[in-house]
Design a protein around this motif. Structure first.
Motif, mmCIF file in Angstrom:
data_model
loop_
_atom_site.group_PDB
_atom_site.id
_atom_site.type_symbol
_atom_site.label_atom_id
_atom_site.label_comp_id
_atom_site.label_asym_id
_atom_site.label_seq_id
_atom_site.Cartn_x
_atom_site.Cartn_y
_atom_site.Cartn_z
ATOM 1 N N ASP A 198 0.828 -1.216 0.000
ATOM 2 C CA ASP A 198 0.000 0.000 0.000
ATOM 3 C C ASP A 198 0.857 1.259 0.000
ATOM 4 O OD1 ASP A 198 -2.151 -1.677 2.363
ATOM 5 O OD2 ASP A 198 -2.325 -1.567 0.175
ATOM 6 N N SER A 199 2.146 1.076 0.155
ATOM 7 C CA SER A 199 3.042 2.237 0.126
ATOM 8 C C SER A 199 2.915 2.937 -1.221
ATOM 9 C CB SER A 199 4.494 1.797 0.342
ATOM 10 O OG SER A 199 4.655 1.191 1.614
ATOM 11 N N SER A 200 2.660 4.211 -1.176
ATOM 12 C CA SER A 200 2.404 4.941 -2.415
ATOM 13 C C SER A 200 2.254 6.423 -2.109
ATOM 14 C CB SER A 200 1.132 4.405 -3.064
ATOM 15 O OG SER A 200 0.998 4.880 -4.384
ATOM 16 N N PHE A 201 2.040 7.170 -3.157
ATOM 17 C CA PHE A 201 1.761 8.601 -3.047
ATOM 18 C C PHE A 201 0.270 8.781 -3.322
ATOM 19 C CE2 PHE A 201 3.388 12.642 -2.381
ATOM 20 C CZ PHE A 201 3.070 13.558 -3.371
ATOM 21 N N TYR A 202 -0.433 9.330 -2.364
ATOM 22 C CA TYR A 202 -1.875 9.507 -2.503
ATOM 23 C C TYR A 202 -2.178 10.994 -2.684
ATOM 24 C CZ TYR A 202 -2.212 4.690 -0.959
ATOM 25 O OH TYR A 202 -2.086 3.326 -0.872
ATOM 26 N N ILE A 203 -2.943 11.291 -3.716
ATOM 27 C CA ILE A 203 -3.230 12.682 -4.059
ATOM 28 C C ILE A 203 -4.738 12.886 -4.148
ATOM 29 C CG2 ILE A 203 -2.864 14.525 -5.753
ATOM 30 C CD1 ILE A 203 -0.450 12.928 -6.775
ATOM 31 N N CYS A 204 -5.214 13.968 -3.597
ATOM 32 C CA CYS A 204 -6.639 14.271 -3.724
ATOM 33 C C CYS A 204 -6.819 15.515 -4.586
ATOM 34 C CB CYS A 204 -7.293 14.477 -2.371
ATOM 35 S SG CYS A 204 -6.856 16.019 -1.559
ATOM 36 N N SER A 205 -8.010 15.650 -5.138
ATOM 37 C CA SER A 205 -8.323 16.846 -5.912
ATOM 38 C C SER A 205 -9.775 17.215 -5.686
ATOM 39 C CB SER A 205 -8.051 16.629 -7.408
ATOM 40 O OG SER A 205 -8.977 15.717 -7.952
ATOM 41 N N ALA A 206 -10.081 18.457 -5.966
ATOM 42 C CA ALA A 206 -11.443 18.947 -5.811
ATOM 43 C C ALA A 206 -11.711 20.020 -6.841
ATOM 44 C CB ALA A 206 -11.651 19.505 -4.411
ATOM 45 N N ARG A 207 -12.957 20.111 -7.239
ATOM 46 C CA ARG A 207 -13.327 21.154 -8.187
ATOM 47 C C ARG A 207 -13.667 22.430 -7.449
ATOM 48 N NH1 ARG A 207 -18.036 18.714 -11.652
ATOM 49 N NH2 ARG A 207 -18.076 20.853 -12.405
ATOM 50 N N GLY A 208 -13.169 23.549 -7.957
ATOM 51 C CA GLY A 208 -13.444 24.803 -7.292
ATOM 52 C C GLY A 208 -13.367 25.977 -8.238
ATOM 53 N N GLY A 209 -13.729 27.137 -7.722
ATOM 54 C CA GLY A 209 -13.646 28.338 -8.536
ATOM 55 C C GLY A 209 -14.773 28.432 -9.540
ATOM 56 N N ASN A 210 -14.751 29.503 -10.263
ATOM 57 C CA ASN A 210 -15.816 29.768 -11.231
ATOM 58 C C ASN A 210 -15.786 28.809 -12.419
ATOM 59 O OD1 ASN A 210 -16.646 31.977 -9.697
ATOM 60 N ND2 ASN A 210 -15.216 33.352 -10.725
ATOM 61 N N THR A 211 -14.624 28.313 -12.749
ATOM 62 C CA THR A 211 -14.505 27.463 -13.930
ATOM 63 C C THR A 211 -14.677 25.985 -13.608
ATOM 64 O OG1 THR A 211 -12.120 27.252 -13.652
ATOM 65 C CG2 THR A 211 -12.914 29.094 -14.985
ATOM 66 N N GLY A 212 -14.802 25.660 -12.337
ATOM 67 C CA GLY A 212 -14.891 24.254 -11.982
ATOM 68 C C GLY A 212 -13.596 23.513 -12.202
ATOM 69 N N GLU A 213 -12.515 24.263 -12.244
ATOM 70 C CA GLU A 213 -11.202 23.652 -12.442
ATOM 71 C C GLU A 213 -10.881 22.701 -11.300
ATOM 72 O OE1 GLU A 213 -8.185 26.577 -13.006
ATOM 73 O OE2 GLU A 213 -6.587 25.256 -12.313
ATOM 74 N N LEU A 214 -10.138 21.670 -11.627
ATOM 75 C CA LEU A 214 -9.684 20.727 -10.618
ATOM 76 C C LEU A 214 -8.421 21.259 -9.950
ATOM 77 C CD1 LEU A 214 -9.915 17.060 -11.910
ATOM 78 C CD2 LEU A 214 -11.105 18.077 -9.985
ATOM 79 N N PHE A 215 -8.422 21.285 -8.625
ATOM 80 C CA PHE A 215 -7.245 21.687 -7.866
ATOM 81 C C PHE A 215 -6.750 20.483 -7.088
ATOM 82 C CE2 PHE A 215 -7.282 26.146 -8.786
ATOM 83 C CZ PHE A 215 -8.610 26.404 -9.097
ATOM 84 N N PHE A 216 -5.444 20.326 -7.081
ATOM 85 C CA PHE A 216 -4.846 19.154 -6.471
ATOM 86 C C PHE A 216 -4.167 19.491 -5.155
ATOM 87 C CE2 PHE A 216 -5.178 15.710 -9.541
ATOM 88 C CZ PHE A 216 -5.646 16.390 -10.650
ATOM 89 N N GLY A 217 -4.244 18.527 -4.251
ATOM 90 C CA GLY A 217 -3.478 18.647 -3.027
ATOM 91 C C GLY A 217 -2.015 18.354 -3.301
ATOM 92 N N GLU A 218 -1.202 18.579 -2.272
ATOM 93 C CA GLU A 218 0.236 18.388 -2.439
ATOM 94 C C GLU A 218 0.647 16.932 -2.360
ATOM 95 O OE1 GLU A 218 -1.576 19.606 0.066
ATOM 96 O OE2 GLU A 218 -0.248 20.322 1.672
ATOM 97 N N GLY A 219 -0.304 16.076 -2.005
ATOM 98 C CA GLY A 219 0.007 14.659 -1.957
ATOM 99 C C GLY A 219 0.451 14.202 -0.583
ATOM 100 N N SER A 220 0.237 12.929 -0.310
ATOM 101 C CA SER A 220 0.653 12.318 0.959
ATOM 102 C C SER A 220 1.404 11.032 0.650
ATOM 103 C CB SER A 220 -0.566 11.998 1.828
ATOM 104 O OG SER A 220 -1.300 13.150 2.154
ATOM 105 N N ARG A 221 2.634 10.972 1.131
ATOM 106 C CA ARG A 221 3.437 9.776 0.861
ATOM 107 C C ARG A 221 3.319 8.817 2.027
ATOM 108 N NH1 ARG A 221 6.477 8.509 -2.907
ATOM 109 N NH2 ARG A 221 6.702 10.632 -3.703
ATOM 110 N N LEU A 222 2.798 7.653 1.743
ATOM 111 C CA LEU A 222 2.619 6.616 2.761
ATOM 112 C C LEU A 222 3.686 5.544 2.580
ATOM 113 C CD1 LEU A 222 1.100 5.007 4.966
ATOM 114 C CD2 LEU A 222 -0.369 4.102 3.136
ATOM 115 N N THR A 223 4.368 5.247 3.664
ATOM 116 C CA THR A 223 5.337 4.160 3.665
ATOM 117 C C THR A 223 4.936 3.173 4.746
ATOM 118 O OG1 THR A 223 7.121 5.648 2.968
ATOM 119 C CG2 THR A 223 7.755 3.522 3.904
ATOM 120 N N VAL A 224 4.715 1.951 4.345
ATOM 121 C CA VAL A 224 4.317 0.910 5.291
ATOM 122 C C VAL A 224 5.492 -0.041 5.485
ATOM 123 C CG1 VAL A 224 2.637 -0.863 5.856
ATOM 124 C CG2 VAL A 224 1.945 1.089 4.445
ATOM 125 N N LEU A 225 5.932 -0.154 6.715
ATOM 126 C CA LEU A 225 7.110 -0.982 6.997
ATOM 127 C C LEU A 225 6.726 -2.438 7.260
ATOM 128 C CD1 LEU A 225 8.951 1.510 9.353
ATOM 129 C CD2 LEU A 225 9.267 1.190 6.903
#
Lengths: 115, 111
Positions: free
Chosen positions: A88-115
């Motif tokens: 499951d170790s990976s980079f997880y990124i979320c996005s959401a639509r916002g603003g007048n144009t409904g553009e997709l904005f992305f989060g900075e990402g979360s890096r998960l490392t499972v030992l």
């Protein structure tokens, strides 16, 4: 433009534990957010669509019991990786639509490392 | 199912040279195409979308439905253009916001 923030940016956990990642829209409301996963040197793959006040919609092949998504408010969606394993170790990124144009904005990402 | 292909993982050019990042897609309907850029240590951000037909930072992209392509072009590359570029497709409608990404192309512009 609109800002999407993720927390934590990095997390390391032991195998078998659960990890929660938050995605917040800071200056707009998002009825829908999207969760992506990115393996090293690979593209982003959509995991699920997070819908405020209702169940998430998962893409084919994504285990809904493994990746729990909760969208409890118009500004917050959470992804919980349950009983995490090294694969499951990976980079997880979320996005959401916002603003007048409904553009997709992305989060900075979360890096998960499972030992 | 839709698919986006970026054939070049790496692309290197010198400053001032023209640059073209290739993107091909497969989708039976009418897609919406986007280019996203990710600069070093920054988040993914929208560069341009085909429906707006605009030029951003000197970049343009034309949707060619016959060739199912959406190549990104810039006549004179700058060092600050060095980044990872992703081509993405949305099937629109109720699926708007659900993007299918290409594999990405790392552009390096040398001084």
């Amino acid at each position: 433009g609109a800002v999407v923030s993720q927390h934590p940016s990095r997390v390391i956990c032991k195998s078998g534990t659960s990890v929660k990642i938050e995605c917040r829209s800071l200056d707009f409301q998002a009825t829908t957010m999207f969760w992506y996963r990115q393996f090293p040197k690979q593209s982003l793959m959509l995991m699920a669509t997070s819908n405020e006040g209702s169940k998430a919609t998962y893409e084919q092949g994504v285990e809904k019991d493994k990746f729990l998504i909760n969208h409890a408010s118009l500004t917050l969606s959470t992804l919980t990786v349950t009983s995490a394993h090294p694969e499951d170790s990976s980079f997880y990124i979320c996005s959401a639509r916002g603003g007048n144009t409904g553009e997709l904005f992305f989060g900075e990402g979360s890096r998960l490392t499972v030992l | 199912a839709q698919r986006v292909t970026q054939p070049e993982k790496l692309l290197s050019v010198f400053k001032g040279a023209p640059v073209e990042l290739k993107c091909n897609y497969s989708y039976s309907g009418s897609p919406e195409l986007f280019w996203y850029v990710q600069y070093s240590r920054q988040r993914l951000q929208l560069l341009l979308r085909h429906i707006s037909r605009e030029s951003i930072k000197g970049f343009t992209a034309d949707l060619n439905k016959g060739e199912t392509s959406f190549h990104l072009k810039k006549p004179f590359a700058q060092e600050e253009d060095s980044a990872m570029y992703y081509c993405a497709l949305s099937t629109g409608g109720t699926s708007y916001g659900k993007l299918t990404f290409g594999q990405g192309t790392i552009l390096t512009v040398h001084p």
